[in-house]
Design a protein around this motif. Structure first.
Motif, PDB file in Angstrom:
ATOM      1  N   TYR A  59       0.832  -1.205   0.000  1.00  0.00           N
ATOM      2  CA  TYR A  59       0.000   0.000   0.000  1.00  0.00           C
ATOM      3  C   TYR A  59       0.866   1.255   0.000  1.00  0.00           C
ATOM      4  N   GLU A  60       0.338   2.283  -0.627  1.00  0.00           N
ATOM      5  CA  GLU A  60       1.061   3.544  -0.798  1.00  0.00           C
ATOM      6  C   GLU A  60       1.042   4.346   0.494  1.00  0.00           C
ATOM      7  N   LYS A  66       6.171   3.145  -0.551  1.00  0.00           N
ATOM      8  CA  LYS A  66       5.158   2.120  -0.317  1.00  0.00           C
ATOM      9  C   LYS A  66       5.583   1.237   0.851  1.00  0.00           C
ATOM     10  N   THR A 116       9.193  -0.403   4.540  1.00  0.00           N
ATOM     11  CA  THR A 116       8.729   0.727   3.738  1.00  0.00           C
ATOM     12  C   THR A 116       9.860   1.169   2.824  1.00  0.00           C
ATOM     13  N   LEU A 130       9.135  -0.312  -6.083  1.00  0.00           N
ATOM     14  CA  LEU A 130       7.994   0.599  -6.145  1.00  0.00           C
ATOM     15  C   LEU A 130       7.166   0.431  -7.422  1.00  0.00           C
TER      16      LEU A 130
END
Length: 387
Positions: A59-60, A66, A116, A130
């Motif tokens: 998820y962004e 992300k 992340t 990404l």
């Protein structure tokens, strides 16, 4: 017939009594001798050499970052300390490489790990993650590693987290653990970014500050033209003092680009913070290594040198680490932190010259016998290496 161990014990004071106790224990209790072959299995569960991971969610977080949620293919993830990382391997355009990513999820749950990834200019792996990673993808990784972590036993109750860019990720894990556990800790998180929209986890961190009176979060934006009503500038001595107040009995943690942590170190020295109260994360190699102090003036970073490895000769760019050149050539080398700390990528420099920046933790034996950390060694002449 007695074993050598039994003979030795029998010669000891009260040895025969000990042998009788061992015999009774074997008959009536658990025979630990039968468990000795399980040592590797037990240790491997805590300090895994290799993890088989699967992506279950992506998820962004911002437009340029992300969060990737990973689970174990065999259903088990080893424990870790908040602030540690995993080194993830992947193959991109035929090149097998890896990157260490801090675990941003809390160590209080191990159903999954979260990392992340933020986009890095000219980033080889970050762009791939990404732009291409999806649910169902599988990766290998080293088990959790790293010495940069929160320690509630030895560190002060007042923690000051100084983060820059994607260096926020280990502090997410630390903050989540402290707040979820209800620890008696006071946290001051100061996060430096160029613009507000690049601040990873900004909304979640702001909400955490609202929900917990012992968690204080300040975003500092360096872009003076940004439309931001909060604090602007840099994380300097004045900024730290105004936000934190009393600096006695604090443990300071820093994670971010080299230029940011150098700036913050100078600020902490100005504030007379003792070295023993400062924890600093190794943050990979800087993108502009040619601007590192000590870089040869005659080199621009575009030069390509020849590196002899056994019977093979490969090309190596002066502004890229030897580790990157080795991986691009298709050769395999052991690696984990990519920050000059763990020493797994150590190689022997047979001939030639390399540039090594600050922060490389070479052992005395490495220096004596000519070994270098390939992740932090940059060719400044033709070389011959051995690994």
């Amino acid at each position: 017939m007695k074993s050598m161990k039994e003979i030795i014990i029998s010669e000891m004071v009260h040895g025969n009594e000990i042998l009788k106790d061992i015999e009774v224990t074997r008959k009536n209790g658990k025979d630990l001798v039968l468990e000795r072959n399980k040592t590797k299995e037990i240790i491997g569960g805590i300090h895994a050499e290799k993890l088989e991971l699967k992506v279950v969610e992506v998820y962004e977080v911002t437009k340029e970052s992300k969060t990737i949620r990973l689970v174990s293919k065999n259903g088990y993830l080893p424990p870790f300390q908040a602030g540690q990382y995993i080194n993830i391997f992947t193959i991109i355009n035929g090149v097998r490489t890896s990157r260490p990513y801090s675990i941003s999820s809390s160590p209080k749950q191990r159903a999954f790990y979260e990392i992340t990834v933020a986009r890095i200019p000219t980033g080889f792996v970050s762009d791939y993650f990404l732009d291409n990673i999806k649910v169902g993808d599988e990766f290998e990784a080293n088990g959790p590693a790293g010495t940069f972590h929160f320690n509630p036993v030895f560190h002060h109750k007042k923690s000051v987290f100084l983060a820059g860019g994607s260096g926020i990720t280990p502090f997410m894990s630390m903050s989540r653990e402290i707040l979820e556990s209800g620890m008696d800790r006071e946290i001051y998180l100061i996060y430096g970014c160029r613009r507000e929209e690049l601040a990873i986890y900004h909304e979640e961190l702001s909400q955490m500050a609202k929900n917990h009176s012992n968690f204080h979060y300040t975003l500092v934006i360096s872009d003076s033209d940004a439309e931001f009503t909060g604090r602007k500038g840099f994380i300097d001595a004045k900024c730290i003092k105004e936000i934190v107040g009393d600096l006695d009995n604090c443990t300071f943690y820093m994670c971010g680009p080299q230029i940011m942590t150098d700036f913050c170190m100078k600020a902490l020295k100005e504030l007379k913070v003792k070295d023993r109260n400062i924890r600093r994360e190794m943050f990979g190699s800087r993108q502009d290594i040619q601007n590192e102090p000590g870089w040869p003036d005659e080199l621009k970073g575009t030069e390509v040198f020849k590196v002899k490895v056994g019977d093979k000769v490969i090309d190596a760019k002066s502004s890229e680490s030897l580790l990157t050149a080795i991986e691009r050539s298709g050769l395999r080398i052991n690696v984990c932190c990519r920050s000059g700390e763990c020493s797994l990528c150590r190689i022997k420099l047979v001939s030639g010259n390399v540039f090594m920046p600050r922060g490389v933790l070479l052992r005395l034996a490495d220096e004596k016998f000519g070994y270098i950390h390939s992740c932090k060694a940059y060719p400044i002449s033709d070389l011959e290496i051995m690994f």
